[in-house]
Design an enzyme around this catalytic site. Structure first.
Site, PDB file in Angstrom:
ATOM      1  N   VAL A  90       1.346   3.838   1.779  1.00  0.00           N
ATOM      2  CA  VAL A  90       2.005   4.334   3.004  1.00  0.00           C
ATOM      3  C   VAL A  90       3.106   3.397   3.497  1.00  0.00           C
ATOM      4  O   VAL A  90       3.876   3.759   4.374  1.00  0.00           O
ATOM      5  CB  VAL A  90       1.027   4.601   4.182  1.00  0.00           C
ATOM      6  N   LYS A  91       3.200   2.183   2.943  1.00  0.00           N
ATOM      7  CA  LYS A  91       4.199   1.212   3.424  1.00  0.00           C
ATOM      8  C   LYS A  91       5.582   1.520   2.808  1.00  0.00           C
ATOM      9  O   LYS A  91       5.731   2.476   2.068  1.00  0.00           O
ATOM     10  CB  LYS A  91       3.743  -0.207   3.108  1.00  0.00           C
ATOM     11  N   HIS A  92       6.570   0.665   3.080  1.00  0.00           N
ATOM     12  CA  HIS A  92       7.941   0.996   2.665  1.00  0.00           C
ATOM     13  C   HIS A  92       8.115   1.111   1.167  1.00  0.00           C
ATOM     14  O   HIS A  92       8.849   1.974   0.686  1.00  0.00           O
ATOM     15  CB  HIS A  92       8.919  -0.070   3.189  1.00  0.00           C
ATOM     16  N   HIS A 119       0.868  -1.188   0.000  1.00  0.00           N
ATOM     17  CA  HIS A 119       0.000   0.000   0.000  1.00  0.00           C
ATOM     18  C   HIS A 119       0.912   1.249   0.000  1.00  0.00           C
ATOM     19  O   HIS A 119       2.016   1.191   0.539  1.00  0.00           O
ATOM     20  CB  HIS A 119      -0.882  -0.061   1.257  1.00  0.00           C
TER      21      HIS A 119
END
Ligand SMILES: *Cc1c(COP(=O)(O)O)cnc(C)c1O
Length: 403
Positions: free
Chosen positions: A202-204, A200
């Protein structure tokens, strides 16, 4: 609750003053480069938009990066949890332990298989599940535990894995926060029976929506490959290359495939992972340093045994030192242009889980944490002045309510 103490030298934005920032700084944000865009365009001009070579390429890159023997991509992090639980044979009547301090998907996925998520409390200083909490909650029906590497810090796995072996429990690591982290030198993705990732934004790293499951067990990987493709053990490209139409459905799987368009983006993003984690760590260290001598809050405790991937920078307000509650601090920081957030509302407090019989007061560490936590902005493309603006706003807002 209103503020009971006022020591403001300068009017806060929430009271009509000028905000620290004129634009809202989000708590997390993706970075997309020209190379990323080119990688996606290349796929769009190719013969395979899905189930083509970019999928396998991204999977091999993830294997290399994590050190896991097998990685299967799936359509999102929740599908990854569903697939991992399916692969270890979770079904109706089984119980799976899940820490309540997580995104609801960690528990929802257990419900998909008709099993019961048994929500556990967390350590009050790290907000991680511990061997002690697991031990308290094991019953004769417990088949697995989902360990969430909250905020990006891997759990203390040695005691957890020892306990799991003793009770014949599978260990699934929800590594949606901890890609690129490690525990005692072991990379995230190689710990436990299976690990799940989310891509997603917002993830790394991101693929828009996306996920993956890693494992060292070839039989578990094979189950996931079938599960993500309608229960069919060969994919379209394999049949095309073998010149055959034949396939068999052994059980009704899902369409949880990730497309080549998404995998090309993921592969291109993955090249930046190390650099981005370093950047996240350096911002976190600057926050730690700036805030260490302040009485307003404590950052979460971090273990010396891990490399923290810092998906989130979470603070716990010292409410007994402040004449305001978290809701007010949240609004005051938002008014200053700082996009703080709260991770998470404990799963057991959501209406669906309350209906399953959970009550307020049952998991006290997580509930107390929930009243105090705030996530500060942290993402790799934050500039020095973005970081400074967060520090300035936090100082301004919290010093105004310090008792
Ligand atoms: C993001 C996340 C998920 C779900 O991932 P999606 O890709 O959004 O489905 C699951 N667990 C945790 C801890 C997460 O942070």
């Amino acid at each position: 609750m209103a503020r009971s103490v006022l020591k403001v030298n300068r009017k806060l934005a929430i009271d009509g003053g000028t905000p620290v920032r004129s634009t809202l700084l989000p708590y997390g944000k993706q970075s997309i480069s020209q190379e990323d865009i080119q990688a996606v365009t290349k796929v769009l001009e190719s013969a395979w938009l899905t189930t083509g070579p970019a999928v396998a390429h991204f999977e091999r890159s993830l294997e290399k990066k994590t050190g896991a023997k097998h990685v299967a991509t799936v359509s999102n992090g929740t599908a990854a949890l569903h697939a991992a639980l399916y692969a270890v044979g979770i079904g109706p009547g089984d119980e799976v332990l899940v820490p309540t301090m997580t995104f609801a998907a960690s528990a929802n996925a257990v419900r998909y298989l008709g099993a019961v998520p048994k929500l556990t409390d967390v350590d009050p200083t790290t907000l991680l599940i511990t061997a002690e909490e697991i031990s308290k909650n094991i019953s004769s029906r417990t088949k697995a535990v989902i360990c969430v590497d909250y905020a990006g810090q891997p759990c203390d796995y040695d005691p957890i894995i020892t306990l799991a072996k003793k009770h014949n429990l599978k260990v699934i690591v929800d590594a949606c926060h901890s890609l690129g982290g490690s525990y005692k030198g072991r990379r995230v993705g190689t710990i436990g029976d299976l690990s799940t990732f989310s891509f997603h934004p917002v993830k790394h790293i991101t693929t828009g929506e996306g996920g993956a499951v890693s494992t060292d067990h070839p039989n578990l990987n094979k189950k996931i490959l079938t599960f993500r493709n309608h229960g069919i053990s060969t994919d379209h490209r394999q049949r095309e290359e073998a010149g055959t139409f034949f396939y068999s459905v052994d059980e009704p799987g899902y369409n949880y495939r990730l497309s080549d368009i998404q995998c090309a983006l993921g592969d291109s993003q993955l090249k930046h992972l190390d650099e981005w984690i370093k950047k996240r760590q350096s911002i976190a260290f600057r926050y730690d340093k700036e805030f260490s001598s302040r009485p307003w809050f404590s950052p979460l405790r971090t273990s010396q045994a891990v490399s923290h991937a810092y998906h989130l920078y979470v603070i716990q307000l010292n409410l007994d030192r402040l004449g305001a509650d978290r809701a007010w601090v949240f609004s005051a920081l938002r008014a200053e242009g700082i996009g703080v957030n709260v991770h998470y509302i404990p799963v057991h407090l959501h209406p669906f889980y309350r209906e399953l019989g959970y009550k307020k007061g049952q998991l006290p560490n997580a509930e107390a944490a929930y009243e105090r936590i705030l996530t500060l902005p942290l993402f790799p493309t934050m500039s020095e002045s973005d970081v400074s603006s967060v520090i300035e706003a936090v100082e301004r807002v919290l010093s105004s309510v310090l008792k």
